[in-house]
Design an enzyme around this catalytic site. Structure first.
Site, PDB file in Angstrom:
ATOM      1  N   GLU A  45      -0.252  -6.174   3.237  1.00 62.12           N
ATOM      2  CA  GLU A  45      -0.435  -5.196   4.221  1.00 62.12           C
ATOM      3  C   GLU A  45      -0.062  -6.014   5.669  1.00 62.12           C
ATOM      4  OE1 GLU A  45      -4.617  -3.870   4.318  1.00 62.12           O
ATOM      5  OE2 GLU A  45      -3.897  -2.188   2.926  1.00 62.12           O
ATOM      6  N   THR A  94      -1.602   2.563  -7.889  1.00 57.36           N
ATOM      7  CA  THR A  94      -2.904   3.262  -8.549  1.00 57.36           C
ATOM      8  C   THR A  94      -2.214   4.485  -9.452  1.00 57.36           C
ATOM      9  OG1 THR A  94      -4.063   2.799  -6.650  1.00 57.36           O
ATOM     10  CG2 THR A  94      -4.992   4.596  -8.016  1.00 57.36           C
ATOM     11  N   SER A 133      -5.396   5.769  -0.286  1.00 58.77           N
ATOM     12  CA  SER A 133      -5.292   4.308  -0.480  1.00 58.77           C
ATOM     13  C   SER A 133      -6.428   3.589  -1.073  1.00 58.77           C
ATOM     14  CB  SER A 133      -4.920   3.627   0.754  1.00 58.77           C
ATOM     15  OG  SER A 133      -4.728   2.251   0.690  1.00 58.77           O
ATOM     16  N   SER A 134      -6.364   2.816  -2.121  1.00 60.75           N
ATOM     17  CA  SER A 134      -7.434   1.942  -2.771  1.00 60.75           C
ATOM     18  C   SER A 134      -7.935   0.912  -1.734  1.00 60.75           C
ATOM     19  CB  SER A 134      -7.029   1.503  -4.087  1.00 60.75           C
ATOM     20  OG  SER A 134      -6.199   2.211  -4.653  1.00 60.75           O
ATOM     21  N   GLY A 153      -2.117  -3.835  -1.989  1.00 64.01           N
ATOM     22  CA  GLY A 153      -0.628  -4.792  -1.769  1.00 64.01           C
ATOM     23  C   GLY A 153      -0.880  -5.315  -0.517  1.00 64.01           C
ATOM     24  N   SER A 174       0.796  -0.980   0.171  1.00 65.61           N
ATOM     25  CA  SER A 174       0.105  -0.091  -0.037  1.00 65.61           C
ATOM     26  C   SER A 174       0.754   1.388  -0.122  1.00 65.61           C
ATOM     27  CB  SER A 174      -0.977  -0.039   1.092  1.00 65.61           C
ATOM     28  OG  SER A 174      -1.757   1.135   1.393  1.00 65.61           O
ATOM     29  N   GLY A 175       0.779   2.273  -0.941  1.00 63.77           N
ATOM     30  CA  GLY A 175       1.392   3.461  -1.020  1.00 63.77           C
ATOM     31  C   GLY A 175       2.536   3.286  -1.936  1.00 63.77           C
ATOM     32  N   ASN A 220      -0.823   5.672   3.133  1.00 67.22           N
ATOM     33  CA  ASN A 220      -1.167   6.369   1.973  1.00 67.22           C
ATOM     34  C   ASN A 220      -2.425   7.100   1.933  1.00 67.22           C
ATOM     35  OD1 ASN A 220      -1.904   6.682  -0.783  1.00 67.22           O
ATOM     36  ND2 ASN A 220      -1.782   4.949  -1.364  1.00 67.22           N
TER      37      ASN A 220
HETATM   38  N1  LIG Z   1       4.992   8.056 -10.081  1.00 66.54           N
HETATM   39  C1  LIG Z   1       4.734   8.812  -9.212  1.00 66.54           C
HETATM   40  N2  LIG Z   1       4.990  10.012  -9.249  1.00 66.54           N
HETATM   41  C2  LIG Z   1       4.697  10.770  -8.127  1.00 66.54           C
HETATM   42  N3  LIG Z   1       4.137  10.540  -7.118  1.00 66.54           N
HETATM   43  C3  LIG Z   1       3.901   9.167  -6.821  1.00 66.54           C
HETATM   44  C4  LIG Z   1       4.060   8.439  -8.055  1.00 66.54           C
HETATM   45  N4  LIG Z   1       3.558   7.161  -7.592  1.00 66.54           N
HETATM   46  C5  LIG Z   1       2.966   7.471  -6.462  1.00 66.54           C
HETATM   47  N5  LIG Z   1       3.232   8.491  -5.980  1.00 66.54           N
HETATM   48  C6  LIG Z   1       2.782   9.034  -4.575  1.00 66.54           C
HETATM   49  O1  LIG Z   1       2.434   8.171  -3.642  1.00 66.54           O
HETATM   50  C7  LIG Z   1       1.110   8.123  -3.303  1.00 66.54           C
HETATM   51  C8  LIG Z   1       0.564   6.810  -3.031  1.00 66.54           C
HETATM   52  O2  LIG Z   1       0.530   6.172  -4.300  1.00 66.54           O
HETATM   53  P1  LIG Z   1      -0.785   5.186  -4.763  1.00 66.54           P
HETATM   54  O3  LIG Z   1      -0.463   4.886  -6.289  1.00 66.54           O
HETATM   55  O4  LIG Z   1      -2.064   5.691  -4.330  1.00 66.54           O
HETATM   56  O5  LIG Z   1      -0.179   3.795  -3.999  1.00 66.54           O
HETATM   57  P2  LIG Z   1      -1.053   2.430  -4.173  1.00 66.54           P
HETATM   58  O6  LIG Z   1      -2.032   2.572  -5.097  1.00 66.54           O
HETATM   59  O7  LIG Z   1       0.131   1.511  -4.245  1.00 66.54           O
HETATM   60  O8  LIG Z   1      -1.437   2.506  -2.748  1.00 66.54           O
HETATM   61  C9  LIG Z   1       0.490   9.138  -4.377  1.00 66.54           C
HETATM   62  O9  LIG Z   1      -0.948   9.676  -3.902  1.00 66.54           O
HETATM   63  C10 LIG Z   1       1.457  10.077  -4.808  1.00 66.54           C
HETATM   64  O10 LIG Z   1       1.390  10.953  -3.879  1.00 66.54           O
HETATM   65 MG   LIG Z   2      -3.905   2.217  -4.730  1.00 65.19          MG
END
Ligand SMILES: Nc1ncnc2c1ncn2[C@@H]1O[C@H](COP(=O)(O)OP(=O)(O)O)[C@@H](O)[C@H]1O
Ligand SMILES: [Mg+2]
Length: 1019
Positions: free
Chosen positions: A388, A109, A159-160, A386, A104-105, A156
């Site tokens: 957890e 996404t 977080s989804s 992811g 997660s984070g 996060n």
């Molecule tokens: N490629 C990227 N460039 C800039 N910031 C990113 C990138 N990937 C993730 N982040 C930062 O990390 C945070 C968490 O990413 P997210 O995709 O929501 O994580 P996950 O879906 O894996 O839980 C986002 O809100 C953003 O602030």
């Molecule tokens: Mg996500």
């Protein structure tokens, strides 16, 4: 393999590490992260580290750079994977999928969004409206899903809290034509409670903080999140996300996607209902249970479009069927609270599923006929929760981690399978690779009868009161021998586990302790039928449709629904089957630290992820013997310059042979294997050596290319110039020829023309023939003159010549030169001019002939003479080929003055009509006379006089050598002509400087200017 980056950024592909160990892996990962290179390959798998800062690497330019390129042509990038996926789908008409995993984070996404953006950007070049609409829907739907399915967690901010698999459908041209979303297990427990520091789903805060006042009023809610029990347990209201702005964005997106106003309104009503439900409290009054805030009940009833008493009944009673009888059983306050929470969770879950279905209705491919539109292929994008590990891990974490085990299993299978298949295809013997196979953990969870889910289901099915503890007991008994399962009972010394509460699974990604508290309830996921019926009976059609099973009467509901864990398991199995049928691409996301910091690379945390994501295994599998492989053609293309046998082109039978030769030249033959279409290189060292040699040669090649290119340019220039000159020459020749031909054509028959072609118009000559044209003109004119002169009788010739001489000297300067009449010259000897005195003049002429021995008279005329005192007298002049005589007509033409002709240096005449003439002499004693008394009276004889004299001098000069003496004085004449040194009479000077002659002449000369005819011009 990406080769374009310099080594200062670390290795672009982990496969190229010198030795395969975690230390080196981590060092490379860290170096790249610090240098802002967040992407690194393992073969075709991309490892992505969350930068936690906006990166300027997703713009249009970057998309252009990666569009249509091969993976190894550019530095590692998510777009390269997206493009590879798209290409594989388009080229081979194969379904593909991108599996994004990571905790997660870690950026899953975000990655999925960038992938969608890339695909949207590179498709539909013809801008078809329908395709643009579909793309817009796909992008917009994400925004809505995130509002309802994402929440701020401690890990996060966005977080989804659900798993998402999205298929994008493409037509045969590769344009997106629709899509489909499958959602997995929404973490609905978050609706009623959140851990400290976390929030509920964004949708609640968006409505409370962003909803317009009027809307909030109609929903009976206030702009204060702390007022609602369900969403206040986490203690945070704000997140980094701007809820107010997002409310509008989401509302807008729902509209664009096609939600009706009623539907959107119902969505808000459901959210409000849940908030109100959270504030409902129950209490006991003796045996009966009461709702403390009855006003809220009617609010809820209004929002749900049902009756107040129906809501109340559903909250407080449960309808039970015993045989044929149906009875209402009252809840205790505890049961009522449980029912309320279950109801709140259920309607949110239902809402979320309904939203997904609505989006699917809209984005679904419509009117597609494979016979017309060709094969319809898909790219699937999986963005699922992811791995957890929380402080307190419950059934949700259990499911999530099980999901990750499944995906890891799939990853191992597919990567290994792909690798193995490649070796098979290439005819290279397969060698066993040591890696951790997590199938054993998957089995621990999902196996029939023996797995944890089966045991849990058994516990839930049992009649009678089965507690979570009893479930743990069952696990202990059945799984005591399992290497990946333990509990305090099985391992008494392990103090991290609590007796009768905890069990531990050694997941591939790490050890996780689960608390069994709530497992059975959550698994049963009981929602009393009464609520379903309540919702079905709503007069709001949108709500009614969400709950179709409420239609069943109480007696019909007999079949036990599947438990939550089993439903989840089934969906996972289906998901894996789906992914297996596609060509997979992997994005492995890593979270660099828990502080969401762009600078920190927490080595311990990262290494942990690298380990559990199995990245080392991935490298090992990929390197199973061979670090690098490339088709012979591509290999040659890159390295052919390092061997003379292959540069610039080889002459061997196949590329494979050429590669063999190249390898042998470099003495790498012990480090490679030859596949059917690819060369396999065992160690990266060889590859680096190849690269080094290539770099060294590139410099020379650049010079060589420059040389060749310059030469080519020069040759091109030369050829062009030559061509230009040839064309010019031919054109000139053509112009000349056509001119000459044209002259020939026009002048062909001039000999027979009356005017010998005088009227014939000359064609315009090309520039180059100007001189020639002049000569030609003169040749023609001479010829014509010759013909004309030939026709003149010999007696007329002197007269004609005199006329020509007159013309030469006076052309254009005087009006009438008298060419029309015949020039008789010696007018004093004619009866017409001199009726009375002809004999006297003839006698005098004869006398002079005898005396001065002239051959022929040239000109004679009466004149009026003017002396320097402006006095005029009648005189006559007689010009012979030897002398100019001034005669006195009153005295029988007695000679008054004789001037030898050779003393005459010039004549001046005016340009007017007067007949004034000045004879200049060597002694500077000019003779100034005006012709007069001619018959007819207005006959102008100046032209004749000038012509006759000029002609005489010319002829004289041509045939009489003695006359050269005369011309010896020409220089003096010239000075005299300039008028500067003249010391003679003023009058002469006046005349010579072309001033107005102020005399009383028969015709006023005021309008005239003077033309001096010098003897040397007579030539
Ligand atoms: N490629 C990227 N460039 C800039 N910031 C990113 C990138 N990937 C993730 N982040 C930062 O990390 C945070 C968490 O990413 P997210 O995709 O929501 O994580 P996950 O879906 O894996 O839980 C986002 O809100 C953003 O602030
Ligand atoms: Mg996500």
């Amino acid at each position: 393999m990406a080769e374009q980056e310099s080594l200062e950024f670390g290795k672009a592909d982990f496969v190229l590490m010198d030795t395969i160990n975690v230390t080196e892996f981590m060092a490379n990962l860290k170096l790249r992260f610090e240098k802002g290179r967040i992407y690194t390959y393992i073969g075709e798998v991309i490892v992505s580290v969350n930068p936690y800062r906006p990166m300027n690497i997703y713009g249009k330019d970057t998309i252009e750079q990666y569009k249509g390129r091969e993976l190894y042509e550019r530095p590692p990038h998510l777009f390269a994977i997206a493009d590879a996926t798209y290409k594989a789908m388009k080229r081979r008409s194969k379904d593909t999928c991108i599996v994004i995993s990571g905790e997660s984070g870690a950026g899953k996404t975000e990655a999925s969004k960038y992938i969608m953006q890339f695909i949207a950007a590179i498709t539909n070049p013809s801008q078809r409206q329908e395709v643009e609409r579909v793309k817009n829907m796909l992008l917009k739907s994400n925004c809505v899903l995130e509002a309802f399915g994402n929440a701020k967690t401690n890990r996060n901010d966005n977080s989804s809290r659900f798993g998402k698999y999205m298929d994008i459908n493409f037509d045969f041209k590769g344009d997106p034509i629709g899509g489909h979303i499958i959602n997995y297990l929404l973490e609905k427990s978050r609706v009623i409670v959140q851990q400290r520091g976390e929030r509920s789903f964004h949708s609640f805060y968006q409505l409370l903080l962003g909803g317009p006042e009027k809307l909030l009023r109609s929903l009976y809610i206030e702009k204060n999140a702390a007022a609602y029990n369900f969403i206040k347990s986490g203690g945070v209201v704000k997140s980094a996300i701007n809820d107010t702005a997002h409310f509008n964005l989401v509302a807008d997106a729902m509209k664009v996607i096609g939600f009706t106003a009623d539907e959107i309104q119902t969505v808000y009503k459901i959210i409000a209902t849940i908030l109100h439900l959270g504030n409902l409290k129950f209490s006991m009054d003796g045996d009966s249970t009461l709702i403390e805030s009855s006003k809220l009940v009617s609010v809820i009833a209004e929002l749900l479009s049902t009756k107040t008493d129906a809501v109340e009944k559903a909250l407080l009673y449960r309808t039970v069927a015993t045989g044929r009888d149906v009875i209402d059983k009252q809840h205790t306050d505890q049961e009522a609270s449980y029912g309320r929470d279950a109801f709140a969770k259920a309607i949110y879950d239902r809402l979320f599923c309904w939203i997904v279905n609505r989006i699917n209705d809209i984005i679904e491919v419509k009117n597609y006929d494979a016979r017309i539109h060709g094969k319809n292929t898909v790219i699937g994008v999986l963005d699922i929760y992811g791995f957890e590990i929380f402080d307190n891990n419950s059934l949700e974490q259990f499911c999530i981690n099980y999901c990750n085990e499944k995906l890891q299993q799939l990853f191992i299978q597919l990567v290994l399978k792909q690798e193995q298949e490649e070796y098979q295809r290439e005819g290279i013997p397969w060698r066993h690779i040591d890696y951790f196979n997590n199938q054993i953990i998957v089995d621990l969870v999902e196996q029939q009868h023996k797995g944890i889910i089966s045991i849990l289901d058994d516990a839930c099915v049992n009649v009678g009161k089965v507690t979570d503890k009893m479930f743990l007991e069952a696990l202990n008994t059945k799984l005591q021998k399992h290497a990946h399962f333990s509990s305090r009972k099985l391992c008494a010394s392990d103090k991290t586990l609590e007796f009768e509460r905890d069990f531990r699974i050694k997941h591939y990604a790490g050890h996780v302790v689960y608390s069994v508290v709530g497992f059975i309830d959550k698994n049963k996921d009981t929602l009393f039928q009464d609520f379903k019926r309540l919702m079905y009976n709503s007069s709001n059609p949108v709500l009614k449709n969400m709950w179709p099973e409420g239609k069943l009467s109480i007696t019909e509901v007999t079949k036990r629904p599947l438990t939550a864990a089993t439903l989840f398991k089934n969906s996972m199995i289906a998901l894996v089957e789906n992914l297996e049928s596609k060509e997979p691409y992997y994005v492995r996301c890593i979270k660099p630290n828990d502080q969401k910091s762009p600078l920190l690379f927490d080595e311990y945390r990262c290494q942990h992820q690298v380990e559990y994501l199995g990245l080392m295994e991935n490298v090992r599998v990929r390197r199973a013997g061979f670090a690098y492989r490339q088709t012979y053609e591509r290999f040659l293309q890159r390295y052919k310059m390092i061997s003379e046998f292959t540069w610039p082109n080889h002459d061997m039978r196949s590329d494979q042979e050429a590669v063999k030769k190249l390898v042998e030249c470099g003495e790498f033959q012990h480090d490679v294997a030859y596949g059917k279409t690819k060369l396999f290189i065992r160690t990266p060292k060889t590859l680096f050596t190849l690269e080094e040699r290539r770099t060294r040669m590139i410099e020379r090649i650049v010079l060589f290319l420059q040389k060749v290119w310059r030469g080519t340019l020069a040759r091109l220039r030369y050829k062009r110039t030559r061509a230009v000159s040839i064309i010019i020459n031919h054109y000139r020749r053509y112009k000349v020829k056509s001119y000459i031909r044209e002259v020939g054509r026009r002048f062909q028959s001039v000999g027979t023309m009356k005017d010998y072609g005088k009227h014939v118009k000359w064609p315009t000559p090309p520039k180059i023939l100007r001189k020639f044209d002049e000569t030609l003109h003169s040749v023609y004119q001479r010829w014509r003159a010759f013909l004309l002169i030939r026709s003149v009788p010999p007696a007329d010739l002197p007269q004609v010549k005199a006329k020509v001489a007159a013309l030469e000297n006076l052309k254009g300067q005087r009006g009438d030169l008298g060419f029309q009449r015949s020039w008789e010259g010696n007018y004093l000897a004619t009866k017409r001019d001199n009726p009375q005195m002809t004999p006297a003049f003839s006698a005098r002429a004869n006398e002079l002939k005898r005396k001065d021995k002239y051959m022929s008279p040239l000109f004679s005329s009466h004149v009026r003479k003017i002396n320097r005192f402006n006095k005029s007298e009648d005189r006559a002049i007689f010009i012979t080929d030897r002398h100019l005589y001034k005669l006195d007509p009153m005295k029988q033409y007695q000679v008054m003055k004789t001037i030898p002709l050779y003393n005459v240096t010039g004549m001046s005449v005016s340009t007017g009509k007067d007949q004034l003439v000045v004879f200049h002499t060597k002694e500077n004693k000019d003779l100034i006379v005006c012709l007069h008394k001619m018959e007819p009276a207005n006959e102008n004889r100046i032209g004749e006089l000038v012509g006759v004299v000029a002609n005489h001098f010319r002829r004289d000069n041509n045939c009489r050598g003695g006359f050269f003496f005369f011309f010896g004085l020409a220089s003096r004449t010239k000075i005299y002509g300039g008028g500067k040194k003249s010391t003679s009479a003023t009058l002469t000077t006046k005349i010579l400087v072309n001033k107005v002659l102020n005399c009383n002449w028969p015709i006023s000369p005021t309008s005239a200017t003077w033309k001096k005819v010098r003897k040397d011009t007579f030539r």
